[in-house]
Design a protein around this motif. Structure first.
Motif, PDB file in Angstrom:
ATOM      1  N   ALA A 180       0.835  -1.201   0.000  1.00  0.00           N
ATOM      2  CA  ALA A 180       0.000   0.000   0.000  1.00  0.00           C
ATOM      3  C   ALA A 180       0.874   1.258   0.000  1.00  0.00           C
ATOM      4  CB  ALA A 180      -0.920  -0.001   1.220  1.00  0.00           C
ATOM      5  N   HIS A 181       1.969   1.211   0.768  1.00  0.00           N
ATOM      6  CA  HIS A 181       2.900   2.350   0.808  1.00  0.00           C
ATOM      7  C   HIS A 181       3.549   2.559  -0.549  1.00  0.00           C
ATOM      8  CE1 HIS A 181       6.871   4.254   1.581  1.00  0.00           C
ATOM      9  NE2 HIS A 181       6.151   5.017   2.371  1.00  0.00           N
ATOM     10  N   ILE A 182       3.929   1.478  -1.218  1.00  0.00           N
ATOM     11  CA  ILE A 182       4.535   1.570  -2.554  1.00  0.00           C
ATOM     12  C   ILE A 182       3.563   2.223  -3.527  1.00  0.00           C
ATOM     13  CG2 ILE A 182       5.337   0.221  -4.534  1.00  0.00           C
ATOM     14  CD1 ILE A 182       6.326  -1.867  -2.434  1.00  0.00           C
ATOM     15  N   ARG A 183       2.315   1.787  -3.492  1.00  0.00           N
ATOM     16  CA  ARG A 183       1.327   2.323  -4.430  1.00  0.00           C
ATOM     17  C   ARG A 183       1.001   3.781  -4.141  1.00  0.00           C
ATOM     18  NH1 ARG A 183      -1.955  -3.382  -4.472  1.00  0.00           N
ATOM     19  NH2 ARG A 183      -0.920  -4.243  -6.321  1.00  0.00           N
ATOM     20  N   ARG A 184       0.956   4.142  -2.843  1.00  0.00           N
ATOM     21  CA  ARG A 184       0.720   5.546  -2.509  1.00  0.00           C
ATOM     22  C   ARG A 184       1.877   6.410  -2.998  1.00  0.00           C
ATOM     23  NH1 ARG A 184      -0.947   3.504   2.515  1.00  0.00           N
ATOM     24  NH2 ARG A 184       1.047   4.122   3.436  1.00  0.00           N
ATOM     25  N   ALA A 185       3.094   5.920  -2.789  1.00  0.00           N
ATOM     26  CA  ALA A 185       4.267   6.686  -3.207  1.00  0.00           C
ATOM     27  C   ALA A 185       4.282   6.895  -4.715  1.00  0.00           C
ATOM     28  CB  ALA A 185       5.542   5.973  -2.757  1.00  0.00           C
ATOM     29  N   ARG A 186       3.864   5.890  -5.453  1.00  0.00           N
ATOM     30  CA  ARG A 186       3.872   6.005  -6.907  1.00  0.00           C
ATOM     31  C   ARG A 186       2.757   6.902  -7.419  1.00  0.00           C
ATOM     32  NH1 ARG A 186       5.496  -0.174  -8.733  1.00  0.00           N
ATOM     33  NH2 ARG A 186       7.640  -0.036  -7.975  1.00  0.00           N
ATOM     34  N   ALA A 187       1.734   7.070  -6.590  1.00  0.00           N
ATOM     35  CA  ALA A 187       0.638   7.953  -6.984  1.00  0.00           C
ATOM     36  C   ALA A 187       0.947   9.418  -6.697  1.00  0.00           C
ATOM     37  CB  ALA A 187      -0.644   7.547  -6.257  1.00  0.00           C
ATOM     38  N   ARG A 188       2.037   9.657  -5.957  1.00  0.00           N
ATOM     39  CA  ARG A 188       2.378  11.026  -5.607  1.00  0.00           C
ATOM     40  C   ARG A 188       2.848  11.809  -6.831  1.00  0.00           C
ATOM     41  NH1 ARG A 188       5.574   8.734  -0.720  1.00  0.00           N
ATOM     42  NH2 ARG A 188       4.020   8.747   0.929  1.00  0.00           N
ATOM     43  N   ARG A 189       2.714  13.096  -6.685  1.00  0.00           N
ATOM     44  CA  ARG A 189       3.144  14.014  -7.739  1.00  0.00           C
ATOM     45  C   ARG A 189       4.649  13.898  -7.971  1.00  0.00           C
ATOM     46  NH1 ARG A 189       0.865  18.604  -9.553  1.00  0.00           N
ATOM     47  NH2 ARG A 189      -0.735  18.499  -7.929  1.00  0.00           N
ATOM     48  N   LYS A 190       5.043  13.942  -9.220  1.00  0.00           N
ATOM     49  CA  LYS A 190       6.456  13.961  -9.580  1.00  0.00           C
ATOM     50  C   LYS A 190       6.838  15.393  -9.934  1.00  0.00           C
ATOM     51  CE  LYS A 190       6.808   9.454  -9.292  1.00  0.00           C
ATOM     52  NZ  LYS A 190       5.433   9.173  -8.875  1.00  0.00           N
ATOM     53  N   LEU A 191       7.792  15.952  -9.211  1.00  0.00           N
ATOM     54  CA  LEU A 191       8.181  17.334  -9.417  1.00  0.00           C
ATOM     55  C   LEU A 191       9.036  17.477 -10.672  1.00  0.00           C
ATOM     56  CD1 LEU A 191       9.066  18.445  -5.780  1.00  0.00           C
ATOM     57  CD2 LEU A 191       6.863  18.490  -6.954  1.00  0.00           C
ATOM     58  N   THR A 192       8.599  18.331 -11.570  1.00  0.00           N
ATOM     59  CA  THR A 192       9.341  18.577 -12.809  1.00  0.00           C
ATOM     60  C   THR A 192       9.809  20.018 -12.904  1.00  0.00           C
ATOM     61  OG1 THR A 192       7.252  19.024 -13.967  1.00  0.00           O
ATOM     62  CG2 THR A 192       8.098  16.765 -14.045  1.00  0.00           C
ATOM     63  N   ALA A 221       3.066  23.044   6.968  1.00  0.00           N
ATOM     64  CA  ALA A 221       2.392  21.864   6.411  1.00  0.00           C
ATOM     65  C   ALA A 221       2.556  21.857   4.896  1.00  0.00           C
ATOM     66  CB  ALA A 221       0.907  21.873   6.784  1.00  0.00           C
ATOM     67  N   LEU A 222       2.335  20.683   4.301  1.00  0.00           N
ATOM     68  CA  LEU A 222       2.363  20.517   2.849  1.00  0.00           C
ATOM     69  C   LEU A 222       1.016  20.047   2.352  1.00  0.00           C
ATOM     70  CD1 LEU A 222       5.709  18.592   2.202  1.00  0.00           C
ATOM     71  CD2 LEU A 222       5.276  21.007   1.760  1.00  0.00           C
ATOM     72  N   ARG A 223       0.711  20.376   1.112  1.00  0.00           N
ATOM     73  CA  ARG A 223      -0.448  19.764   0.457  1.00  0.00           C
ATOM     74  C   ARG A 223      -0.235  18.259   0.402  1.00  0.00           C
ATOM     75  NH1 ARG A 223      -3.584  21.908  -4.683  1.00  0.00           N
ATOM     76  NH2 ARG A 223      -3.166  19.744  -5.238  1.00  0.00           N
ATOM     77  N   ALA A 224      -1.311  17.513   0.526  1.00  0.00           N
ATOM     78  CA  ALA A 224      -1.210  16.051   0.620  1.00  0.00           C
ATOM     79  C   ALA A 224      -0.465  15.448  -0.564  1.00  0.00           C
ATOM     80  CB  ALA A 224      -2.606  15.444   0.733  1.00  0.00           C
ATOM     81  N   ASP A 225      -0.713  15.961  -1.775  1.00  0.00           N
ATOM     82  CA  ASP A 225      -0.083  15.341  -2.947  1.00  0.00           C
ATOM     83  C   ASP A 225       1.370  15.761  -3.127  1.00  0.00           C
ATOM     84  OD1 ASP A 225      -1.076  17.874  -3.467  1.00  0.00           O
ATOM     85  OD2 ASP A 225      -1.413  17.506  -5.586  1.00  0.00           O
TER      86      ASP A 225
END
Length: 426
Positions: free
Chosen positions: A240-252, A350-354
């Motif tokens: 579940a942690h792996i999938r959440r991490a992969r769903a996170r925004r990728k900073l470009t 704080a940070l935005r969730a994504d």
């Protein structure tokens, strides 16, 4: 474990299996690997081992007689051993780690028959072979490479061949998973660094990281294997942690920061709401009442203390930085401050969730330190709830030092206990 290999090229097989780990194990008597030249058992002067196929067709077929005579010789001095005769064939059962474990556990002697040309006389297979094994859905010019692969895989599991059982039980395929990535010196090679977790010496964290990496690699590289896994509750959490991490925004694009304005309040309060929910899920009694309110942030804006992180015109996070000494810090207990005034205090952040897990948290701390230097202060002080593991981990990762405990009464009716940290800036 005894391995007998029936082959037309015994010198080539000996040259490989007689070296390195298996060679040393054989020299110690842990393994007994023997290569038998099939030509030595022919019944003709030419030592011919093959002939044309009945019914016509391409190529030659190996004769049954020299194969059977070679097999008899290989087994003559091995009475009482649990024996398995295996023909290396592209038509055989696919070989894998589970099959290797079966062969190692159930038999004392493996006789590996290496075919050539168009194969061997079917009557030899019917009369003498216990099973056929294949390395995969492809064809080789002979069975030697396949036989050496099987011998190597089985023999390395024999006690004493490797230094410790963990040398093979922790590797790919043992428990249905692929192995985690491995690193060695130097710590940085061509700009690529060894993961920090492997350098910290925390064995529990290292084991958790390796397990997560194994799961992730199996998901990516062998989804067919991953589908067959029976995941433990702990593994389910890691997946579940792996999938959440992969769903996170990728900073470009880079993240910048600026002083907040009144128009930022709605975005700020949405981030606060997300943070409040995350803290509640983590059972952290912080920001669990009305605090911090819009009025609190309006006051921060008026004093020029509220900053927002900006990513592509989006508010990605916030922090309040004050140059005013915090009175409750004078009542620090169970420790002491190491760096005096002038200092700045990091408050509401704080940070935005994504944006969690993207590296934005470290950028927030960098922005805090940049603004602290701009104000001429030489240190940053900050406090967080004692159960706020993510904030504590961030501070420690960024070089902040635990100073002691304080009581913060900004949230009446909620736990006021906080842990205080500080960092001297250079």
């Amino acid at each position: 474990m005894r391995i007998d290999i029936l082959t037309l090229f015994p010198d080539s097989v000996r040259a490989v299996l007689g070296e390195s780990i298996l060679g040393r194990a054989a020299a110690k008597g842990i393994l007994d690997i023997r290569c038998h030249q099939i030509r030595d058992y022919t019944e003709n002067r030419q030592k011919q081992v093959d002939d044309y196929p009945y019914g016509g067709g391409w190529g030659q077929v190996m004769n049954a007689q020299p194969l059977k005579s070679c097999l008899d010789a290989a087994c003559a001095d091995a009475e009482g051993l649990r024996r398995r005769v295996i023909y290396m064939s592209p038509q055989g059962k696919p070989f894998n780690q589970r099959e290797a474990r079966r062969l190692k556990e159930n038999y004392d002697q493996l006789v590996l028959v290496c075919g050539h040309y168009e194969g061997v006389d079917e009557r030899f297979i019917e009369a003498c072979v216990d099973e056929e094994i294949s390395l995969g859905d492809f064809v080789l010019t002979g069975g030697e490479i396949a036989a050496m692969a099987v011998a190597d895989c089985v023999c390395r599991m024999v006690p004493g061949v490797l230094a410790d059982e963990a040398c093979y039980t922790g590797e790919s395929h043992w428990d249905g998973l692929l192995e985690y990535p491995q690193y060695t010196r130097p710590e940085t090679w061509e700009g690529r660094k060894v993961p920090e977790v492997l350098l910290g010496g925390n064995h529990a964290e290292i084991e958790a990281w390796r397990r997560e990496q194994s799961l992730a690699r199996t998901m990516d590289k062998r989804p067919d294997m991953f589908e067959k896994l029976e995941l433990s509750p702990a593994d389910e959490k890691l997946v579940a942690h792996i999938r959440r991490a992969r769903a996170r925004r990728k900073l470009t694009s880079p993240i910048t920061h600026r002083l907040a304005v009144e128009a930022d309040i709605p975005a700020v309060m949405e981030i606060v709401k997300q943070a409040r929910n995350a803290l509640r899920r983590a059972k952290v009694d912080q920001w669990q009442g009305e605090y911090p309110t819009e009025d609190v942030f309006r006051g921060d804006i008026e004093r020029g203390e509220l900053y927002v992180l900006v990513y592509e015109d989006m508010i990605a996070g916030l922090f309040t930085l004050s140059s005013v000494p915090e009175p409750c810090y004078d009542l620090l207990t169970d420790g002491k401050w190491h760096f005096g005034e002038p200092y700045c205090v990091l408050h509401r952040n704080a940070l935005r969730a994504d944006f969690r897990g993207t590296g934005a948290a470290d950028m927030l701390i960098q922005a805090v330190e940049e603004e602290t230097r701009a104000r001429g202060a030489r240190a940053v002080r900050v406090d967080t709830h004692r159960k706020n593991k993510s904030m504590r981990a961030l501070l420690e990762r960024c070089g902040y030092r635990y100073a002691g405990n304080v009581l913060v009464h900004s949230e009446p009716g909620h736990d006021p206990r906080r842990q205080a940290f500080e960092k001297q800036l250079t």
